[in-house]
Design a protein around this motif. Structure first.
Motif, PDB file in Angstrom:
ATOM      1  N   PHE A   1       0.829  -1.202   0.000  1.00  0.00           N
ATOM      2  CA  PHE A   1       0.000   0.000   0.000  1.00  0.00           C
ATOM      3  C   PHE A   1       0.862   1.250   0.000  1.00  0.00           C
ATOM      4  O   PHE A   1       0.604   2.197  -0.745  1.00  0.00           O
ATOM      5  N   GLN A   2       1.903   1.271   0.823  1.00  0.00           N
ATOM      6  CA  GLN A   2       2.792   2.434   0.877  1.00  0.00           C
ATOM      7  C   GLN A   2       3.530   2.625  -0.441  1.00  0.00           C
ATOM      8  O   GLN A   2       3.715   3.756  -0.898  1.00  0.00           O
ATOM      9  N   LYS A   3       3.939   1.525  -1.081  1.00  0.00           N
ATOM     10  CA  LYS A   3       4.619   1.630  -2.371  1.00  0.00           C
ATOM     11  C   LYS A   3       3.677   2.194  -3.433  1.00  0.00           C
ATOM     12  O   LYS A   3       4.061   3.060  -4.222  1.00  0.00           O
ATOM     13  N   ALA A   4       2.430   1.736  -3.454  1.00  0.00           N
ATOM     14  CA  ALA A   4       1.449   2.244  -4.413  1.00  0.00           C
ATOM     15  C   ALA A   4       1.166   3.720  -4.163  1.00  0.00           C
ATOM     16  O   ALA A   4       1.037   4.510  -5.107  1.00  0.00           O
ATOM     17  N   LYS A   5       1.096   4.111  -2.896  1.00  0.00           N
ATOM     18  CA  LYS A   5       0.864   5.511  -2.537  1.00  0.00           C
ATOM     19  C   LYS A   5       2.020   6.384  -3.013  1.00  0.00           C
ATOM     20  O   LYS A   5       1.811   7.450  -3.593  1.00  0.00           O
ATOM     21  N   ASP A   6       3.247   5.937  -2.791  1.00  0.00           N
ATOM     22  CA  ASP A   6       4.422   6.694  -3.225  1.00  0.00           C
ATOM     23  C   ASP A   6       4.468   6.821  -4.745  1.00  0.00           C
ATOM     24  O   ASP A   6       4.803   7.883  -5.277  1.00  0.00           O
ATOM     25  N   ASP A   7       4.149   5.737  -5.457  1.00  0.00           N
ATOM     26  CA  ASP A   7       4.120   5.788  -6.919  1.00  0.00           C
ATOM     27  C   ASP A   7       3.075   6.787  -7.410  1.00  0.00           C
ATOM     28  O   ASP A   7       3.317   7.536  -8.357  1.00  0.00           O
ATOM     29  N   LEU A   8       1.919   6.813  -6.768  1.00  0.00           N
ATOM     30  CA  LEU A   8       0.863   7.746  -7.152  1.00  0.00           C
ATOM     31  C   LEU A   8       1.307   9.181  -6.919  1.00  0.00           C
ATOM     32  O   LEU A   8       1.108  10.053  -7.771  1.00  0.00           O
TER      33      LEU A   8
END
Length: 88
Positions: free
Chosen positions: A39-46
């Motif tokens: 979730f944190q990786k997806a948030k950072d990518d966004l």
């Protein structure tokens, strides 16, 4: 952490140990950790994509008049000449 103190965490852990069991609890914690990490990786990518697109949209707005196409400059001069002739 979320307004939860040490005693509350201990009670939650004990209930989880009773209901889930000692064998399944480490697997559950491992899966939860992986989920939070993804979730944190997806948030950072966004956030990276949004900031990159924001930078792309800001750059064209900051153009100076020297960067204007020749056609636009020529049209503005022609318009000025035609308005000068109408006053005579």
């Amino acid at each position: 952490m979320f307004g939860i103190g040490g005693a509350e965490l201990l009670v939650i852990f004990l209930f989880a140990l009773l209901f889930i069991g000692p064998k399944k609890l480490p697997e559950l914690a491992k899966g939860l950790g992986k989920g939070i990490r993804e979730f944190q990786k997806a948030k950072d990518d966004l956030f990276d994509q949004v900031s990159a697109s924001t930078e792309d949209t800001i750059k064209p707005e900051n153009k100076s008049s020297d960067d204007a196409p020749v056609d636009v400059v020529a049209e503005s001069k022609d318009t000025k000449k035609s308005s000068d002739n109408s006053d005579a």
